[in-house]
Design an enzyme around this catalytic site. Structure first.
Site, PDB file in Angstrom:
ATOM      1  NE  ARG A  87      10.620  21.661  70.266  1.00 30.93           N
ATOM      2  CZ  ARG A  87      10.887  22.504  71.261  1.00 30.93           C
ATOM      3  NH1 ARG A  87      10.962  22.057  72.504  1.00 30.93           N
ATOM      4  NH2 ARG A  87      11.073  23.778  71.020  1.00 30.93           N
ATOM      5  CE  LYS A  88       4.225  19.030  72.958  1.00 29.75           C
ATOM      6  NZ  LYS A  88       4.011  20.204  72.161  1.00 29.75           N
ATOM      7  CB  VAL A  89       8.843  18.961  80.444  1.00 30.57           C
ATOM      8  CG1 VAL A  89       9.785  18.702  81.618  1.00 30.57           C
ATOM      9  CG2 VAL A  89       8.885  20.442  80.080  1.00 30.57           C
TER      10      VAL A  89
END
Ligand code: PLP
Length: 375
Positions: A179-181
């Site tokens: 869900r992060k970069v």
């Protein structure tokens, strides 16, 4: 359905993972060492300690600082719940501070408002990749003699005062969840400048062992390790680190693309009344890990109705950032008034933004919002 987020993974990551598997070294080993060194250098920190998640990174940060029962740790309620949970893991009490409306972040004033004689640490979040004011908050914490842990879970590639987030942080915690970069499947890290703390954190992630398993396996002589204190198994695997090294090489391009898409959203939505998109603060540049918009009465529709209408139109959006103090797990927690937190969590939503989002898809999101605003 247009997803809200999609990790940017390709053949290179698959190959890197396969090479790690073929090497026979799949647990923490040489690739983890290379990944933590490369990541620390990218964020401008002296040392990196790769871990199993950002949640375990936050836990270890508080262990390293010696926080325990009777201590208070100031955290934003407006964050993923792992931020507040970290304080509870060490037996401390999380104390919720409010945030500012524009960035969704703690400020010197909101932290000072809930500070007591028992305050032993502050965990401040760079929310959704939007940096808090690092110069102001680091200086204030220093003057209060309260260590500042930076929850940079979402913030790889963001900058403040022209320096990467992580540069100058006492302890910064990172996440590599999809869900992060950038992602390693699951994964996290702590970055810091103090060498003695880095050595201890590396021991703590590995059962408190005096010699790492990797060093023991590399040695041609028998090595007898000692267990110096109660540690944990918070290791990252070499398969994850192999993926992470490839992802790190793409981070600049990913941030550039996210900033381009965020700018286009802001432009296309600029004349919609009652809808305020997230933006860079004056002192920094966000990676826009989460692109949220805040609604007010002029928009004419409530947030939950907007989410439902977007879903009907094939757009998967999300409610804005959660507020821990409104969750059952924190129902018994003492809390002061958090009006800005409650407004943000009630009236904001997160729009789809990922590396391969197309202009057509973005137009579909914007078109739906514009139609709702008019109707
Ligand atoms: C995602 C997130 C975490 C937890 O990260 P994991 O790697 O999934 O443990 C912690 N803090 C914030 C602010 C987050 O967004």
């Amino acid at each position: 359905m247009i997803p809200v987020m999609k990790p940017y993974l390709g053949e290179e990551e698959a190959q890197a993972a396969a090479e790690a598997v073929r090497s026979g070294w799949v647990a923490q080993g040489p690739r983890v060492a290379r990944f933590e060194e490369s990541f620390a250098s990218y964020v401008g920190a002296g040392h990196g300690v790769a871990l199993s998640s950002c949640t375990t990174a936050l836990h270890l940060a508080l262990v390293a600082l010696g926080i325990g029962p009777g201590d208070e740790v100031i955290v934003p309620s407006l964050s993923f719940i792992a931020t507040a949970n970290a304080a509870r893991y060490v037996g401390a009490t999380p104390v919720f501070a409010d945030v500012e409306l524009f960035t969704g972040n703690l400020t010197v004033e909101t932290v000072d408002a809930v500070r007591t004689l028992r305050t032993r640490a502050v965990i401040a979040v760079h929310q959704g990749g939007v940096p808090f004011d690092t110069v102001a908050l680091r200086a204030a914490c220093q003057s209060w003699e309260v260590p500042l842990v930076e929850d940079a879970a979402c913030a790889a590639g963001s900058t403040a005062y022209d320096r990467p987030l992580g540069d100058g942080a006492l302890l910064a915690a990172w996440s590599f969840h999809p869900r992060k970069v950038i992602t390693t499947g699951e994964g996290g890290a702590l970055t810091l400048d103090r060498e003695d703390w880095a050595a201890r954190l590396r021991r703590l992630r590995e059962h408190g062992m005096s010699v790492s398993a990797a060093d023991r396996h590399r040695s041609t002589q028998p090595v007898f390790e000692a267990y110096l204190e109660t540690g944990f198994n918070y290791r990252m695997t070499d398969i994850q680190a192999a993926v992470g090294l490839v992802q790190l090489g793409k981070l600049d391009a990913m941030v550039a693309r996210r900033r381009e898409l965020a700018a286009r959203y802001r432009e296309l939505l600029s004349d919609v009344d009652g809808l305020t998109p997230v933006a860079d603060p004056p002192y920094g540049r966000a990676n826009f890990q989460s692109f949220w918009v805040l609604l007010d009465e002029r928009f004419g529709r409530g947030r939950d109705e907007v989410l439902a209408e977007l879903a009907v139109a094939g757009v998967s959006a999300r409610r804005g950032i959660m507020a821990a103090h409104l969750e059952p797990a924190y129902a018994q927690a003492r809390s002061s008034r958090l009006p800005v937190t409650e407004r943000l969590t009630r009236d904001s939503l997160i729009l789809p933004l990922f590396h391969t989002l197309t202009a057509d898809e973005q137009d579909q999101v914007v078109g739906t919002l514009r139609k709702l605003a008019r109707g």
